[in-house]
Design a protein around this motif. Structure first.
Motif, PDB file in Angstrom:
ATOM      1  N   VAL A  53      -0.870  -6.578 -11.311  1.00  0.00           N
ATOM      2  CA  VAL A  53      -2.364  -5.791 -10.541  1.00  0.00           C
ATOM      3  C   VAL A  53      -2.778  -4.864 -11.649  1.00  0.00           C
ATOM      4  O   VAL A  53      -3.783  -4.767 -11.747  1.00  0.00           O
ATOM      5  CB  VAL A  53      -1.613  -5.256  -9.338  1.00  0.00           C
ATOM      6  CG1 VAL A  53      -2.848  -4.500  -8.447  1.00  0.00           C
ATOM      7  CG2 VAL A  53      -1.202  -6.525  -8.491  1.00  0.00           C
ATOM      8  N   LEU A  54      -1.773  -3.873 -12.005  1.00  0.00           N
ATOM      9  CA  LEU A  54      -2.119  -2.641 -12.999  1.00  0.00           C
ATOM     10  C   LEU A  54      -1.671  -2.983 -14.286  1.00  0.00           C
ATOM     11  O   LEU A  54      -0.473  -3.460 -14.438  1.00  0.00           O
ATOM     12  CB  LEU A  54      -1.596  -1.481 -12.459  1.00  0.00           C
ATOM     13  CG  LEU A  54      -1.733  -0.214 -13.179  1.00  0.00           C
ATOM     14  CD1 LEU A  54      -3.185   0.096 -13.112  1.00  0.00           C
ATOM     15  CD2 LEU A  54      -0.876   1.077 -12.691  1.00  0.00           C
ATOM     16  N   SER A  55      -2.579  -2.703 -15.098  1.00  0.00           N
ATOM     17  CA  SER A  55      -1.979  -3.058 -16.763  1.00  0.00           C
ATOM     18  C   SER A  55      -2.563  -1.925 -17.382  1.00  0.00           C
ATOM     19  O   SER A  55      -3.668  -1.699 -17.710  1.00  0.00           O
ATOM     20  CB  SER A  55      -2.567  -4.308 -17.181  1.00  0.00           C
ATOM     21  OG  SER A  55      -2.444  -4.341 -18.364  1.00  0.00           O
ATOM     22  N   VAL A  56      -1.740  -1.072 -17.961  1.00  0.00           N
ATOM     23  CA  VAL A  56      -2.070   0.110 -18.653  1.00  0.00           C
ATOM     24  C   VAL A  56      -1.829   0.031 -20.172  1.00  0.00           C
ATOM     25  O   VAL A  56      -0.881  -0.419 -20.505  1.00  0.00           O
ATOM     26  CB  VAL A  56      -1.501   1.498 -18.234  1.00  0.00           C
ATOM     27  CG1 VAL A  56      -1.808   2.610 -18.942  1.00  0.00           C
ATOM     28  CG2 VAL A  56      -1.839   1.602 -16.731  1.00  0.00           C
ATOM     29  N   GLU A  57      -2.949   0.094 -20.772  1.00  0.00           N
ATOM     30  CA  GLU A  57      -2.639   0.036 -22.550  1.00  0.00           C
ATOM     31  C   GLU A  57      -2.876   1.341 -23.136  1.00  0.00           C
ATOM     32  O   GLU A  57      -3.976   1.908 -23.211  1.00  0.00           O
ATOM     33  CB  GLU A  57      -3.446  -0.950 -23.166  1.00  0.00           C
ATOM     34  CG  GLU A  57      -3.138  -2.604 -23.194  1.00  0.00           C
ATOM     35  CD  GLU A  57      -4.241  -3.413 -23.358  1.00  0.00           C
ATOM     36  OE1 GLU A  57      -4.916  -2.855 -24.515  1.00  0.00           O
ATOM     37  OE2 GLU A  57      -4.523  -4.158 -22.717  1.00  0.00           O
ATOM     38  N   ARG A  58      -1.771   1.938 -23.979  1.00  0.00           N
ATOM     39  CA  ARG A  58      -2.050   3.107 -24.832  1.00  0.00           C
ATOM     40  C   ARG A  58      -2.984   4.217 -24.287  1.00  0.00           C
ATOM     41  O   ARG A  58      -3.611   4.433 -25.118  1.00  0.00           O
ATOM     42  CB  ARG A  58      -2.374   2.657 -26.084  1.00  0.00           C
ATOM     43  CG  ARG A  58      -1.395   1.536 -27.102  1.00  0.00           C
ATOM     44  CD  ARG A  58      -1.918   1.525 -28.519  1.00  0.00           C
ATOM     45  NE  ARG A  58      -3.258   0.981 -28.584  1.00  0.00           N
ATOM     46  CZ  ARG A  58      -3.691  -0.266 -28.419  1.00  0.00           C
ATOM     47  NH1 ARG A  58      -2.764  -1.210 -28.322  1.00  0.00           N
ATOM     48  NH2 ARG A  58      -4.865  -0.810 -28.632  1.00  0.00           N
ATOM     49  N   LEU A  59      -2.494   4.375 -23.031  1.00  0.00           N
ATOM     50  CA  LEU A  59      -3.675   5.620 -22.416  1.00  0.00           C
ATOM     51  C   LEU A  59      -3.121   7.024 -22.810  1.00  0.00           C
ATOM     52  O   LEU A  59      -2.046   7.332 -22.790  1.00  0.00           O
ATOM     53  CB  LEU A  59      -3.351   5.413 -20.942  1.00  0.00           C
ATOM     54  CG  LEU A  59      -4.354   5.965 -19.841  1.00  0.00           C
ATOM     55  CD1 LEU A  59      -5.868   5.257 -20.194  1.00  0.00           C
ATOM     56  CD2 LEU A  59      -3.963   5.960 -18.566  1.00  0.00           C
ATOM     57  N   SER A  60      -4.093   7.813 -23.402  1.00  0.00           N
ATOM     58  CA  SER A  60      -4.135   8.948 -23.623  1.00  0.00           C
ATOM     59  C   SER A  60      -5.048   9.981 -23.003  1.00  0.00           C
ATOM     60  O   SER A  60      -6.172   9.411 -22.705  1.00  0.00           O
ATOM     61  CB  SER A  60      -4.303   9.184 -25.407  1.00  0.00           C
ATOM     62  OG  SER A  60      -3.122   8.168 -25.997  1.00  0.00           O
ATOM     63  N   ARG A  61      -4.569  11.066 -22.964  1.00  0.00           N
ATOM     64  CA  ARG A  61      -5.574  12.177 -22.441  1.00  0.00           C
ATOM     65  C   ARG A  61      -5.273  13.556 -23.069  1.00  0.00           C
ATOM     66  O   ARG A  61      -4.051  13.888 -22.855  1.00  0.00           O
ATOM     67  CB  ARG A  61      -5.425  12.334 -20.616  1.00  0.00           C
ATOM     68  CG  ARG A  61      -6.169  13.718 -20.517  1.00  0.00           C
ATOM     69  CD  ARG A  61      -7.592  13.496 -20.315  1.00  0.00           C
ATOM     70  NE  ARG A  61      -8.292  14.728 -20.405  1.00  0.00           N
ATOM     71  CZ  ARG A  61      -9.580  14.733 -19.966  1.00  0.00           C
ATOM     72  NH1 ARG A  61     -10.164  13.889 -19.550  1.00  0.00           N
ATOM     73  NH2 ARG A  61      -9.953  16.132 -19.697  1.00  0.00           N
ATOM     74  N   ASN A  62      -6.254  14.256 -23.800  1.00  0.00           N
ATOM     75  CA  ASN A  62      -5.906  15.348 -24.543  1.00  0.00           C
ATOM     76  C   ASN A  62      -6.607  16.326 -23.550  1.00  0.00           C
ATOM     77  O   ASN A  62      -7.751  16.340 -23.269  1.00  0.00           O
ATOM     78  CB  ASN A  62      -6.476  15.411 -25.826  1.00  0.00           C
ATOM     79  CG  ASN A  62      -5.909  14.205 -26.666  1.00  0.00           C
ATOM     80  OD1 ASN A  62      -4.488  13.935 -26.633  1.00  0.00           O
ATOM     81  ND2 ASN A  62      -6.782  13.561 -27.337  1.00  0.00           N
ATOM     82  N   PHE A  63      -5.925  17.541 -23.389  1.00  0.00           N
ATOM     83  CA  PHE A  63      -6.486  18.917 -22.893  1.00  0.00           C
ATOM     84  C   PHE A  63      -6.673  19.698 -24.147  1.00  0.00           C
ATOM     85  O   PHE A  63      -5.711  20.486 -24.616  1.00  0.00           O
ATOM     86  CB  PHE A  63      -5.842  19.392 -21.730  1.00  0.00           C
ATOM     87  CG  PHE A  63      -5.737  18.628 -20.617  1.00  0.00           C
ATOM     88  CD1 PHE A  63      -6.996  18.427 -19.818  1.00  0.00           C
ATOM     89  CD2 PHE A  63      -4.571  18.121 -20.130  1.00  0.00           C
ATOM     90  CE1 PHE A  63      -6.800  17.692 -18.536  1.00  0.00           C
ATOM     91  CE2 PHE A  63      -4.680  17.485 -19.080  1.00  0.00           C
ATOM     92  CZ  PHE A  63      -5.757  17.051 -18.332  1.00  0.00           C
ATOM     93  N   GLY A  64      -7.884  19.942 -24.697  1.00  0.00           N
ATOM     94  CA  GLY A  64      -7.854  20.714 -26.112  1.00  0.00           C
ATOM     95  C   GLY A  64      -6.972  20.075 -26.858  1.00  0.00           C
ATOM     96  O   GLY A  64      -7.008  18.729 -27.518  1.00  0.00           O
ATOM     97  N   GLY A  65      -6.120  20.876 -27.631  1.00  0.00           N
ATOM     98  CA  GLY A  65      -5.153  20.320 -28.433  1.00  0.00           C
ATOM     99  C   GLY A  65      -4.025  19.866 -27.876  1.00  0.00           C
ATOM    100  O   GLY A  65      -3.063  19.167 -28.737  1.00  0.00           O
ATOM    101  N   LEU A  66      -3.770  19.855 -26.691  1.00  0.00           N
ATOM    102  CA  LEU A  66      -2.500  19.367 -25.780  1.00  0.00           C
ATOM    103  C   LEU A  66      -2.615  18.038 -25.807  1.00  0.00           C
ATOM    104  O   LEU A  66      -3.403  17.274 -24.782  1.00  0.00           O
ATOM    105  CB  LEU A  66      -2.267  20.096 -24.603  1.00  0.00           C
ATOM    106  CG  LEU A  66      -1.014  19.612 -23.741  1.00  0.00           C
ATOM    107  CD1 LEU A  66       0.189  20.273 -24.395  1.00  0.00           C
ATOM    108  CD2 LEU A  66      -1.044  20.384 -22.450  1.00  0.00           C
ATOM    109  N   ALA A  67      -1.812  16.951 -25.995  1.00  0.00           N
ATOM    110  CA  ALA A  67      -1.717  15.618 -25.641  1.00  0.00           C
ATOM    111  C   ALA A  67      -0.893  15.641 -24.196  1.00  0.00           C
ATOM    112  O   ALA A  67       0.367  15.350 -24.337  1.00  0.00           O
ATOM    113  CB  ALA A  67      -1.191  14.726 -26.661  1.00  0.00           C
TER     114      ALA A  67
END
Lengths: 318, 252
Positions: free
Chosen positions: B5-19
């Motif tokens: 149902v849910l498929s997530v691929e190489r998901l990223s989120r940066n806050f400024g320099g912080l991953a």
């Protein structure tokens, strides 16, 4: 519930008094009551935004003023406008303006919403102030009141202060009932949910922009209705009817009476106009007294003057 | 296992320099309970926010039933069948329990731009709200203002609202946080029942509950996936032991 019944009885008594008023009160008081009801419609329309949707607008006079100007603009010079076409024109024109301003304004939050509504309203003000439209900065007289003739028959004459009073009474009651119904509707509940927690409304699947815009348009249309009758009663229009001073006054009416209740808006408009008269009779520095009163209400009556009746009625939506 | 149902691929989120979240991939199918665990600051809540549309990802893909929903706003994601609950209780405090659930159920109407229809008059909306309240264990409390409820009961309102939107994918951010033992046990039972016909992604610190519910675990540390697999594998993993499970008893 018993408290509900008390409120209903009180409402009916008030309505009967309003209907009977022209039969025992003189011209001055009938005209004063007309003015109060017009301002009450204006205040209720703003309360829909401020008290129910949580959108504090400081530009609401733009819609009132446009409604007023459309009375003058709909009339050929030295002739009467047609009531049945000019009224929808005023309400529709105000709604359109609200759609245009709201499209940008409701994307913003809090203090930015206040600034954006103020800025747009001032733009409208200067359009009428700085151009030759309807007399520029002087405004223009409405030489003849709108004519309500329909198929050869004239049901009422707006130039007659008693008949104008009754037409405004009908509009006032209609707006009150309309808003009561709308606030209990599917739409009304969404709007109130947005005030309490817009973030959660979004995560529940509501496109909050759409509902805030609809509320803004409805509020603008009703303010246009108030402006229409304001111009008809006053017999003239001028740019002050669009200005931020009036936007501030109507916001004070809503706060004075109690935000988030329709009765609060009505009580606030009444109290504001009566206090204004009282203080003006006492001193030419009446604005100081008015300001002080607003401060005291804000400090000690968080639910406004209408909130004083809360212990009597228990309920808060009404 | 059914198709994802849910498929997530190489998901990223940066806050400024912080991953905060970096290259996370995972799947969750119908009938599956996928628990995401990890120490505080591992990026679990950020991950949920990326999946629910509360935050847009910096890169990567999120698919729901094969449909790309990456970067869609939270209201659109919700309408596609994703229900989420919040770690920090996120409800309508002045409204009654019933109105909270009713508003949630009302959100499934095609449009609420209906100005004359009384909100309380739609039978199927009221029924959906009532059902969700019952499932969350709040029957009998419908008329109480949420502000007057205990913290644990407010958590149950949070779950009732999530259920009232009839989602197929549930994103639950610490559903048991702040609940008493009895309430928590009831919710675990509820989640077990819901698992049969939902896909469920769960962030939770209560390890007993996690191992009672999950058939798949993903361990996150510092925004990356340390290990992912069935419960037995995670329990036996040395890396996980060192990084989390066996380390400081950080969880409550």
């Amino acid at each position: 519930m018993r408290s509900d019944r008390t409120a209903t009885v009180l409402g009916i008594v008030l309505l009967l008094v309003l209907v009977a008023l022209p039969f025992f009160a003189g011209k001055y008081y009938v005209q004063l009551a007309t003015k109060i009801m017009i301002m009450a419609v204006f205040a209720m329309s703003l309360d829909l935004l401020v008290g129910y949707a949580g959108l504090v607008s400081l530009g609401h006079a733009a819609f009132y003023g446009l409604g007023a100007y459309l009375v003058a603009l709909a009339a050929p010079q030295y002739q009467a406008a047609n009531f049945w076409t000019s009224l929808p024109l005023a309400v529709g024109g105000a709604a359109l303006l609200a759609a245009a301003i709201g499209f940008f304004a409701v994307r913003t939050q809090g203090i930015y919403f206040i600034m954006v509504t103020l800025a747009f309203a001032q733009m409208v003000y200067f359009v009428f102030h700085d151009t030759k439209i309807a007399g520029g900065s002087d405004g223009i007289f409405i030489d003849v009141r709108p004519d309500a003739k329909i198929a050869g028959w004239t049901p009422f004459d707006l130039a007659d202060f008693v008949q104008l009073y009754f037409v405004v009474l009908v509009a006032f009651v209609a707006v009150y009932v309309l808003l009561r119904v709308v606030l209990r509707s599917l739409f009304g509940r969404v709007v109130q949910g947005i005030r309490v927690n817009e973030h959660r409304m979004k995560s529940l699947g509501y496109s909050t922009f759409r509902y805030k815009l609809a509320a803004f348009i409805l509020a603008g249309a009703l303010a246009g209705l108030a402006g229409y009758f304001g111009a008809v009663q006053y017999g003239a229009v001028n740019p002050e009817m669009l200005g931020w001073h009036l936007s501030g006054s109507v916001l004070m009416m809503v706060i004075l009476g109690g935000m988030g209740t329709l009765t609060g808006a009505v009580v606030g408009a009444t109290a504001f106009l009566l206090l204004e008269l009282l203080f003006q009779s006492l001193t030419e520095h009446w604005q100081l007294l008015m300001g002080g009163t607003i401060v005291l209400v804000a400090l000690f009556l968080p639910h406004g003057i209408a909130g004083l009746a809360r212990p009597l009625f228990g309920r808060k939506d009404g | 296992m059914a198709a994802s149902v849910l498929s997530v691929e190489r998901l990223s989120r940066n806050f400024g320099g912080l991953a905060a979240v970096s290259g996370v991939s995972l799947e969750c199918g119908m009938g599956e309970v996928h628990a995401v665990i990890g120490p505080n600051g591992a990026g679990k809540s950020t991950l949920i926010n990326l999946l629910s549309g509360d935050l847009p990802p910096s890169s990567g893909r999120v698919r729901l039933d094969g449909r790309d929903i990456t970067g869609l706003s939270s209201d659109r994601v919700s309408r596609l069948g994703v229900g989420r609950s919040y770690q920090k209780t996120n409800v309508f405090l002045p409204f009654t329990v019933f109105e909270n659930a009713r508003l949630a159920a009302q959100s499934r109407l095609p449009s609420s731009l209906r100005f004359f229809r009384p909100a309380a008059s739609l039978r199927h909306v009221n029924d959906a709200a009532e059902r969700a309240i019952g499932e969350a264990g709040l029957a009998g409390r419908e008329g109480v203002a949420v502000a007057a409820l205990s913290h644990g009961e407010q958590r149950q309102v949070e779950i009732a609202m999530t259920l009232a939107t009839s989602p197929k994918l549930l994103l639950l951010d610490e559903p048991l946080a702040g609940m008493g033992g009895e309430e928590a046990a009831r919710i675990v039972e509820l989640l077990k029942r819901l698992a049969a016909d939902h896909a469920m992604l769960l962030v939770e610190h209560d390890m007993d509950a996690v191992f009672a519910l999950a058939n798949k675990l993903t361990v996150m540390v510092n925004g990356v996936v340390l290990e992912s697999g069935p419960p037995e594998q995670i329990r036996g993993s040395r890396a996980v032991q060192e990084a989390y499970l066996g380390g400081d008893e950080e969880h409550d």
